[in-house]
Design a protein around this motif. Structure first.
Motif, PDB file in Angstrom:
ATOM      1  N   MET A 107       0.828  -1.206   0.000  1.00 33.82           N
ATOM      2  CA  MET A 107       0.000   0.000   0.000  1.00 33.82           C
ATOM      3  C   MET A 107       0.869   1.265   0.000  1.00 33.82           C
ATOM      4  SD  MET A 107      -3.113   0.770   2.701  1.00 33.82           S
ATOM      5  CE  MET A 107      -3.599  -0.961   2.641  1.00 33.82           C
ATOM      6  N   PRO A 108       0.835   2.061  -1.077  1.00 36.19           N
ATOM      7  CA  PRO A 108       1.601   3.301  -1.093  1.00 36.19           C
ATOM      8  C   PRO A 108       0.953   4.371  -0.229  1.00 36.19           C
ATOM      9  CG  PRO A 108       0.301   3.130  -3.094  1.00 36.19           C
ATOM     10  CD  PRO A 108       0.110   1.845  -2.346  1.00 36.19           C
ATOM     11  N   GLY A 109       1.798   5.097   0.511  1.00 36.99           N
ATOM     12  CA  GLY A 109       1.303   6.158   1.371  1.00 36.99           C
ATOM     13  C   GLY A 109       2.166   7.402   1.266  1.00 36.99           C
TER      14      GLY A 109
ATOM     15  N   ARG B 296      -3.106   5.223  -0.592  1.00 36.39           N
ATOM     16  CA  ARG B 296      -4.099   4.623   0.289  1.00 36.39           C
ATOM     17  C   ARG B 296      -3.696   4.667   1.757  1.00 36.39           C
ATOM     18  NH1 ARG B 296      -6.304   5.810  -3.258  1.00 36.39           N
ATOM     19  NH2 ARG B 296      -7.499   4.701  -4.847  1.00 36.39           N
ATOM     20  N   ALA B 297      -2.526   5.206   2.073  1.00 39.20           N
ATOM     21  CA  ALA B 297      -2.095   5.360   3.466  1.00 39.20           C
ATOM     22  C   ALA B 297      -1.643   6.803   3.675  1.00 39.20           C
ATOM     23  CB  ALA B 297      -0.975   4.385   3.806  1.00 39.20           C
ATOM     24  N   PHE B 298      -2.021   7.372   4.804  1.00 37.33           N
ATOM     25  CA  PHE B 298      -1.762   8.785   5.056  1.00 37.33           C
ATOM     26  C   PHE B 298      -1.185   8.990   6.449  1.00 37.33           C
ATOM     27  CE2 PHE B 298      -4.900   8.495   1.775  1.00 37.33           C
ATOM     28  CZ  PHE B 298      -4.559   9.505   0.880  1.00 37.33           C
ATOM     29  N   ASP B 299      -0.226   9.898   6.529  1.00 36.88           N
ATOM     30  CA  ASP B 299       0.448  10.255   7.771  1.00 36.88           C
ATOM     31  C   ASP B 299       0.016  11.684   8.095  1.00 36.88           C
ATOM     32  OD1 ASP B 299       2.312  10.717   9.834  1.00 36.88           O
ATOM     33  OD2 ASP B 299       3.907  11.205   8.414  1.00 36.88           O
ATOM     34  N   ILE B 300      -0.924  11.812   9.024  1.00 40.90           N
ATOM     35  CA  ILE B 300      -1.526  13.110   9.325  1.00 40.90           C
ATOM     36  C   ILE B 300      -1.064  13.594  10.698  1.00 40.90           C
ATOM     37  CG2 ILE B 300      -3.679  14.400   9.519  1.00 40.90           C
ATOM     38  CD1 ILE B 300      -3.297  13.227   6.758  1.00 40.90           C
ATOM     39  N   ARG B 301      -0.513  14.811  10.746  1.00 36.85           N
ATOM     40  CA  ARG B 301      -0.031  15.406  11.990  1.00 36.85           C
ATOM     41  C   ARG B 301      -0.970  16.557  12.370  1.00 36.85           C
ATOM     42  NH1 ARG B 301       5.527  13.634  12.009  1.00 36.85           N
ATOM     43  NH2 ARG B 301       5.577  11.856  10.566  1.00 36.85           N
TER      44      ARG B 301
END
Length: 330
Positions: free
Chosen positions: A61-63, A92-97
């Protein structure tokens, strides 16, 4: 009469060739080489071709790393496209701060506000995408980017408890979680406190700037051991430091490739890194994205896990995203 027949024949041939070209172009929207495997697959619905019984742990899964960081100058900027554009491009993957900003959760990278809010811009956009593309699922990592942790927890908990959002959130978790159970939904990974009876899983043992084994734990106590590669801090962006990061990434992929699919081994890796002042995120992305795409292709890597990437819209970033997606059909 013969000339008319010839013209008609020529016209038919041209139409057939045009149709063939259109088919190939449509089948290569994700950069696939084998049209028989990818025909009709588009970036915004690439999961549609995957089997419902496929364990989420075995999906490549690319993020995007620091998904919302399109501001902050060379030192902090990690993407050049919005989260909506990333969704449409196959991410499809997210790193949310997130950080409390006047009673709402603002998207931040370090101290820089990204002029985007979780409650108003990010979460509704993700749910709208899933409503339009119910074949897809998302994994969203959430992290408090400074400020009061209690306020962060309260605001996040409130946003995830909305009853109209419940159908779009993965409510139960175990290591054998299947894609069929997650289609049209978001699996949340919490790096900080998310309140009682939180939605998703809590990340325990996520060591800063390291490669390690951590634990994913849901509110019911179900746990999964997960490989993590998150070495991001380097002294510069020179060739030696770039090589160190490359080897950390390759070590992760080798570990993942050695796992039997029946073990349901989860994995998370970051291609991103920084070595300021000269080793900016873009410097590392320019040197690593294409190199890692080549490595995955040359080694027929099938099990990539969740891979967070900087500058996915750049040429090598797009190629790395396509390579990760394509590995699901190897």
């Amino acid at each position: 009469m013969k000339s008319r027949k010839f013209i008609m024949f020529f016209f038919c041939v041209v139409c057939m060739l045009a149709t063939s070209v259109c088919t190939v172009v449509a089948s290569n929207k994700l950069g696939f080489d084998d049209c028989s495997q990818s025909e009709g697959i588009k970036a915004d619905e690439w999961m549609k071709s995957l089997n419902d019984t496929l364990p989420v742990s075995s999906i490549s899964m690319p993020g995007t790393h620091d998904s919302g960081a399109i501001r902050g100058g060379k030192a902090l900027r990690t993407q050049s496209t919005t989260i909506v554009q990333q969704l449409e491009a196959g991410i499809r993957a997210f790193d949310i701060r997130l950080k409390n900003r006047k009673g709402k959760l603002g998207v931040y990278h370090s101290i820089v506000f990204q002029h985007t809010y979780w409650e108003e811009d990010v979460l509704p956009a993700m749910i709208a995408f899933l409503q339009k593309h119910p074949s897809e699922m998302l994994v969203v990592s959430l992290k408090c980017e400074g400020g009061n942790i209690s306020k962060y927890t309260s605001l996040l908990y409130t946003s995830l408890q909305r009853t109209d959002y419940s159908p779009y959130i993965v409510s139960s978790f175990d290591k054998e979680l299947s894609l069929g159970e997650c289609r049209g939904k978001i699996l949340f990974l919490h790096r900080d406190d998310a309140g009682e009876n939180y939605k998703g899983v809590r990340c325990e043992g996520w060591k800063d700037n390291s490669s390690c084994v951590m634990t994913l734990r849901d509110a019911n106590g179900n746990i999964v051991k997960t490989w993590l590669q998150d070495k991001y801090q380097y002294s510069s962006g020179n060739a030696i430091e770039i090589e160190k990061k490359k080897q950390a990434i390759i070590h992760y992929f080798k570990k993942m490739s050695q796992q039997n699919i029946t073990l349901f081994q989860w994995g998370i890796s970051f291609i991103s890194a920084t070595g300021l002042p000269k080793g900016t995120p873009l410097v590392f992305a320019d040197r690593l994205n294409g190199t890692i795409a080549d490595y995955l292709t040359n080694n027929n890597q099938r099990h990539c896990g969740i891979v967070f990437i900087d500058f996915v819209a750049d040429a090598d970033g797009q190629r790395l995203v396509d390579t990760i997606i394509r590995s699901n059909s190897l």
